[in-house]
Design a protein around this motif. Structure first.
Motif, PDB file in Angstrom:
ATOM      1  N   GLU A 100       0.830  -1.193   0.000  1.00  0.00           N
ATOM      2  CA  GLU A 100       0.000   0.000   0.000  1.00  0.00           C
ATOM      3  C   GLU A 100       0.872   1.253   0.000  1.00  0.00           C
ATOM      4  N   LYS A 101       0.282   2.328  -0.569  1.00  0.00           N
ATOM      5  CA  LYS A 101       0.911   3.644  -0.546  1.00  0.00           C
ATOM      6  C   LYS A 101      -0.189   4.668  -0.327  1.00  0.00           C
ATOM      7  N   TYR A 102       0.053   5.600   0.595  1.00  0.00           N
ATOM      8  CA  TYR A 102      -0.974   6.591   0.960  1.00  0.00           C
ATOM      9  C   TYR A 102      -0.652   7.933   0.306  1.00  0.00           C
ATOM     10  N   TYR A 103      -1.691   8.567  -0.278  1.00  0.00           N
ATOM     11  CA  TYR A 103      -1.566   9.900  -0.873  1.00  0.00           C
ATOM     12  C   TYR A 103      -2.490  10.856  -0.109  1.00  0.00           C
ATOM     13  N   PRO A 104      -1.945  11.875   0.528  1.00  0.00           N
ATOM     14  CA  PRO A 104      -2.790  12.780   1.334  1.00  0.00           C
ATOM     15  C   PRO A 104      -3.653  13.692   0.450  1.00  0.00           C
ATOM     16  N   GLU A 105      -4.630  14.317   1.072  1.00  0.00           N
ATOM     17  CA  GLU A 105      -5.541  15.246   0.394  1.00  0.00           C
ATOM     18  C   GLU A 105      -4.758  16.422  -0.198  1.00  0.00           C
ATOM     19  N   ARG A 106      -5.218  16.906  -1.376  1.00  0.00           N
ATOM     20  CA  ARG A 106      -4.619  18.086  -2.010  1.00  0.00           C
ATOM     21  C   ARG A 106      -5.725  19.109  -2.310  1.00  0.00           C
ATOM     22  N   HIS A 107      -5.356  20.414  -2.240  1.00  0.00           N
ATOM     23  CA  HIS A 107      -6.330  21.489  -2.449  1.00  0.00           C
ATOM     24  C   HIS A 107      -5.974  22.309  -3.680  1.00  0.00           C
ATOM     25  N   ASN A 108      -6.967  23.038  -4.207  1.00  0.00           N
ATOM     26  CA  ASN A 108      -6.794  23.904  -5.378  1.00  0.00           C
ATOM     27  C   ASN A 108      -6.255  23.147  -6.581  1.00  0.00           C
ATOM     28  N   ILE A 109      -6.891  22.041  -6.880  1.00  0.00           N
ATOM     29  CA  ILE A 109      -6.498  21.193  -8.000  1.00  0.00           C
ATOM     30  C   ILE A 109      -7.364  21.536  -9.206  1.00  0.00           C
ATOM     31  N   LYS A 110      -6.736  21.780 -10.362  1.00  0.00           N
ATOM     32  CA  LYS A 110      -7.451  22.193 -11.570  1.00  0.00           C
ATOM     33  C   LYS A 110      -8.084  20.985 -12.260  1.00  0.00           C
ATOM     34  N   LEU A 112     -10.478  19.830 -15.709  1.00  0.00           N
ATOM     35  CA  LEU A 112     -11.011  20.195 -17.006  1.00  0.00           C
ATOM     36  C   LEU A 112     -12.493  19.814 -17.081  1.00  0.00           C
ATOM     37  N   VAL A 113     -13.354  20.799 -17.411  1.00  0.00           N
ATOM     38  CA  VAL A 113     -14.777  20.560 -17.580  1.00  0.00           C
ATOM     39  C   VAL A 113     -15.211  21.103 -18.938  1.00  0.00           C
ATOM     40  N   ALA A 114     -16.487  20.927 -19.279  1.00  0.00           N
ATOM     41  CA  ALA A 114     -16.968  21.285 -20.617  1.00  0.00           C
ATOM     42  C   ALA A 114     -16.766  22.761 -20.927  1.00  0.00           C
ATOM     43  N   THR A 115     -16.843  23.623 -19.905  1.00  0.00           N
ATOM     44  CA  THR A 115     -16.740  25.068 -20.138  1.00  0.00           C
ATOM     45  C   THR A 115     -15.353  25.621 -19.888  1.00  0.00           C
ATOM     46  N   GLY A 116     -14.395  24.770 -19.544  1.00  0.00           N
ATOM     47  CA  GLY A 116     -13.041  25.244 -19.269  1.00  0.00           C
ATOM     48  C   GLY A 116     -12.453  24.510 -18.082  1.00  0.00           C
ATOM     49  N   PHE A 117     -12.138  25.259 -17.010  1.00  0.00           N
ATOM     50  CA  PHE A 117     -11.533  24.656 -15.832  1.00  0.00           C
ATOM     51  C   PHE A 117     -12.270  25.093 -14.579  1.00  0.00           C
ATOM     52  N   GLU A 118     -12.231  24.199 -13.564  1.00  0.00           N
ATOM     53  CA  GLU A 118     -12.684  24.561 -12.232  1.00  0.00           C
ATOM     54  C   GLU A 118     -11.675  24.031 -11.224  1.00  0.00           C
ATOM     55  N   TYR A 119     -11.722  24.555 -10.001  1.00  0.00           N
ATOM     56  CA  TYR A 119     -10.755  24.154  -8.982  1.00  0.00           C
ATOM     57  C   TYR A 119     -11.461  23.373  -7.881  1.00  0.00           C
TER      58      TYR A 119
END
Length: 867
Positions: A423-433, A435-442
């Motif tokens: 196993e390998k653990y990846y912690p939570e990340r914030h302000n991640i971009k 891609l959506v139909a209208t462009g980008f959201e965070y």
């Protein structure tokens, strides 16, 4: 009158102490001179060392020379092929040798014209006993070499019939004085009479007298040697000075002479005798990490990538065969005898490591592309996992799936077993971009785990299935650690006590001190191990053990650490400087008949050899070694006291094997399987498999086992000694192996089947968005707009599990077809199922139709081309 056929050639190591790029610079000069001479002199011919890769590289630099090459090949004055790159014949898989021929012959024919259909390996360090069988698969009935013959012990003539282990054979031609037998330097050309009297005539006379031969082969060339111009004007001068007649010839023409010769003696077995030239009998353990990497890469291509490409092809997923060919070429460039042997400079070793990295990237990319395209077409959810079976036999048992999940509290719908392996653990990340139909959201990206989980699954032959996991009410099962020091199943008990391991079988056979690691100094170089005078090989002491258990397996984990002399000087000093070398041996028991093992060793000292020692009880010294599609029996062969008078290196009892070694004793057979390890020795009642032999020099003179000059030219005029710190292989090393003990006599088919089965891969794919770099290309493989609609469960081919599959891959000759090559590595014929024969055509390895066969002859193959 005896007639000598002189053949002009250049021997072209792709790399050695010089790199492949260095060799390209040399080829620009040498090959251009050759083409100029052949263009201007209609009497001349030349052999470009029997490999097409060096011609490809020359044409890349000089594209305007392609028509010239094609014209000269058509005139049968320039000879290219059949190999892609001149292969080692002992340290690589049988399929690697076959692909080298298949790709070399196909490429030569497509680019340049008719290939030279001569099994030409002028400098390879010995040959496996099945090479005649492999050459026959592509329609080659002849073989030429320098090394490995002994006219007193093996065969009395340099020209003979060399038989494979079964019914296949080739016309064999040996040049005991090397591919430079008729080498004419500038000085030799200025003094023909001296050249004839002191070099040429003695060689011809020797070859004439060993076998009463009147037609002699004289290769004329040497490494990176340019062409002797106007040879037709020099030959009359040679004949004036000689007792024999010399004629200009070529290798195919000489083969035809030998085909006409009557009463040729015959020989069956390997060619590794160091009488007329060195074969470097201990080269199997030099730079062993490169050999292990090569083995794993071969297995990845043969057991994963090629069958996956066939599955993809059937499901309308388009992947170019050119990528597969590129993958093989990267692999084969590392399999030339110097390269895979490891007797190269560190500069070259870095290139080999880099090519291996590139090959792994191609393989990973192909697997990623095929799996994602299929998962997209199946419209899988993140909770569904695609699992492949790349064997044409239905699978039911344990596979390891690789997934990402936000929780470890999961269960698989159709498997009661779900054991967490890694196993390998990846912690939570914030302000991640995103891609959506209208462009980008965070967004905020949640924490998650990357998990390897062992589950039970059923998969049809040469196909796939989909399994699903859901949230569970408890976390995944993990191994429990205990202070116990023994493990047991229905077949074996392994117990650690007082620093030793005892193995007890279900029949009550006890093997005391069953497994050891042993160490000794290595005063050799990157060609050969050489012992230190008066040093005795010492066991590394085990210190402690514990047990780990889960519902999948039991593991006995044994640890130790040894303070070893740091270098060769310390091994001979009264107060040596030492460094600790920690090691761990893990022995695993499941419900089957195998004891699976893993060795981890943190190498921190220089110039030494470490071997795995297995107690086998048998004192006869006899071992049955699995080789390329066959088995050979090796018995102790005492080294004569006067060996230095008869041999150019000590004929030590170090042997080469491919996947397994077996010893019969007291009504049972002990078989050791090793993954990528190639060298072994029997000493009394012990079997020793070399893990590695490290060194700091490319070549050293006057070794205990190899007296005289250094190999590698380092003691030649104008050369220097070459340090090889990378060949010391400092750092953590890992090795995997297995042991099996069965009642009764040795069963070749069962052992070969086990060797294949234990290397069966776990291949899974999860379509998920949490980490697009677990599979590196996920980030850039966009879904198709109009994908095919594959079945949720798929099988392309199912055959009986008694058939042993050598390879399954997309055909080279027919779009929409694939090749299945079946192997029979036993001494009994193997019946082919009628339903399998009805699926395709029997062909040779070049995919040329041949007579239909109803069985696979002993130690042979049958290749099928299937739509």
């Amino acid at each position: 009158m005896t007639k000598a056929h002189i053949v002009q050639h250049t021997h072209w190591d792709r790399e050695w102490y010089f790199t492949a790029e260095d060799a390209k610079v040399l080829s620009d000069q040498v090959f251009t001179e050759v083409l100029d001479e052949l263009t201007n002199n209609p009497h001349a011919n030349f052999c470009l060392d029997g490999q097409s890769s060096i011609v490809d590289e020359y044409v890349e630099i000089n594209p305007e020379k392609l028509p010239v090459i094609q014209k000269l090949v058509a005139e049968e004055r320039l000879f290219i092929g059949p190999w892609y790159a001149q292969t080692d014949a002992l340290l690589v898989d049988a399929e690697s040798i076959l692909r080298n021929l298949i790709i070399g012959i196909h490429d030569t024919a497509a680019k340049y014209g008719k290939p030279m259909m001569v099994g030409y390996l002028p400098d390879t360090f010995g040959f496996n006993a099945q090479l005649p069988t492999l050459l026959n698969q592509v329609g080659i009935d002849n073989f030429m070499c320098w090394r490995g013959l002994n006219f007193e012990k093996l065969v009395p003539s340099p020209y003979f019939i060399w038989k494979g282990l079964g019914e296949r054979s080739v016309y064999a031609m040996n040049f005991p004085f090397g591919y430079m037998t008729g080498l004419m330097t500038i000085e030799a050309q200025k003094n023909i009479s001296t050249f004839v009297k002191e070099k040429l005539d003695p060689a011809i006379g020797f070859l004439q007298d060993h076998g009463d031969n009147s037609t002699i082969l004289i290769p004329s060339g040497i490494d990176q040697k340019n062409m002797v111009r106007n040879l037709e004007k020099i030959v009359p001068q040679i004949n004036e000075a000689s007792k024999f007649e010399t004629v200009i010839s070529d290798y195919p023409a000489y083969v035809e002479q030998i085909r006409q010769k009557q009463n040729l003696p015959s020989y069956q077995g390997e060619l590794r005798e160091p009488v007329y030239s060195r074969v470097h009998r201990s080269i199997g353990s030099v730079r062993s990490q490169m050999k292990l990497d090569n083995f794993q890469l071969e297995q990845r291509i043969l057991r994963r990538i090629e069958p996956l490409m066939v599955i993809a092809q059937k499901n309308d997923i388009q992947v170019s065969n050119g990528l597969l060919k590129r993958l093989w070429k990267k692999t084969m460039e590392n399999q030339a005898h110097d390269s895979i042997g490891g007797c190269v400079s560190d500069n070259v070793a870095e290139d080999i490591i880099h090519r291996t990295k590139e090959a792994y990237e191609i393989a990973a990319g192909l697997e990623n592309l095929i799996a994602k395209r299929l998962a997209d077409s199946l419209e899988l959810t993140p909770q569904q996992v695609l699992i492949f079976n790349t064997d044409p036999v239905p699978f039911s048992g344990e596979k390891i799936v690789h997934i990402v999940s936000r929780t470890k509290n999961i269960r698989f719908k159709d498997s009661e077993k779900a054991v967490l392996i890694n196993e390998k653990y990846y912690p939570e990340r914030h302000n991640i971009k995103r891609l959506v139909a209208t462009g980008f959201e965070y967004i905020s990206e949640p924490a998650y785990y990357e998990l390897d989980i062992a589950i039970d699954v059923t998969i049809p032959g040469l196909g796939y299935t989909v399994v699903e996991f859901i949230d569970g009410d408890k976390t995944l099962e993990t191994a429990t650690i205990t202070e116990e020091t023994s493990i047991t199943n229905d077949l074996y008990t392994l117990a650690f006590e007082a620093g030793k391991v005892t193995l007890t079988t279900k029949t009550g056979r006890e093997i005391h001190d069953f497994i050891r690691l042993v160490d000794s100094g290595n005063n050799g170089d990157t060609y050969d191990f050489s012992p230190l005078a008066d040093e005795v090989e010492k066991a590394l002491q085990f210190e402690k053990a514990h047990v780990e258990k889960d519902s999948s397996k039991q593991s006995l984990i044994i640890e130790g650490s040894a303070d070893l002399p740091y270098d060769l000087d310390d091994r001979m000093a009264e107060n040596p400087k030492t460094k600790p070398v920690a090691f761990q041996v893990t022995l695993n028991l499941k419900a089957d008949a195998l004891i699976e093992g893993e060795i981890t060793l943190d190498n921190q000292v220089l110039s030494h050899r470490v071997r795995l020692q297995l107690q086998v009880d048998d004192l006869s010294g006899t071992t049955v070694a699995q080789i390329q599609n066959g088995f050979v029996t090796n018995k102790p062969d005492p080294v004569p006291a006067d060996w230095q008078e008869k041999y150019v290196e000590k004929p030590v009892d170090l042997h080469i094997f491919e996947k397994s070694l077996s010893v019969e004793y007291a009504g049972s057979t002990l078989t050791a399987f090793a993954d990528g390890l190639r060298e072994y020795e029997r000493i009394d009642d012990k079997l020793l498999i070399t893990l590695f032999a490290t060194t700091g020099q490319l070549g050293k003179p006057d070794l205990a086992w190899r007296p005289g000059r250094a190999s590698g030219d380092t003691t030649n005029e104008g050369h220097i000694m070459m340090p090889t710190p990378l060949a010391q292989e400092i750092g953590e090393r890992k090795f995997t192996f297995a042991v099996e003990i069965v009642e009764g006599t040795l069963d070749q088919h069962a052992i070969a089947k086990t060797a294949i089965a234990r290397l069966t891969p776990s291949i899974s794919y999860q379509k998920q968005e949490l980490n697009k770099f677990i599979n590196r290309l996920d980030n850039k493989i966009w879904p198709l707009q109009y994908p095919a609609k594959p079945q949720a469960t798929f099988s392309l081919l199912e055959i009986t599990d008694q058939m042993l599959v050598s390879a399954i891959y997309p055909a080279y000759s027919e779009v929409g077809s694939y090749v299945v090559r079946l192997a029979n590595p036993t001494d009994e014929p193997m019946k082919l199922p009628e339903e399998l024969l009805q699926k395709g055509r029997v062909v040779n390895a070049l995919e040329q139709e041949i007579t239909m066969q109803s069985e696979i002859a002993p130690f042979d193959y049958v290749t099928l081309l299937i739509k």
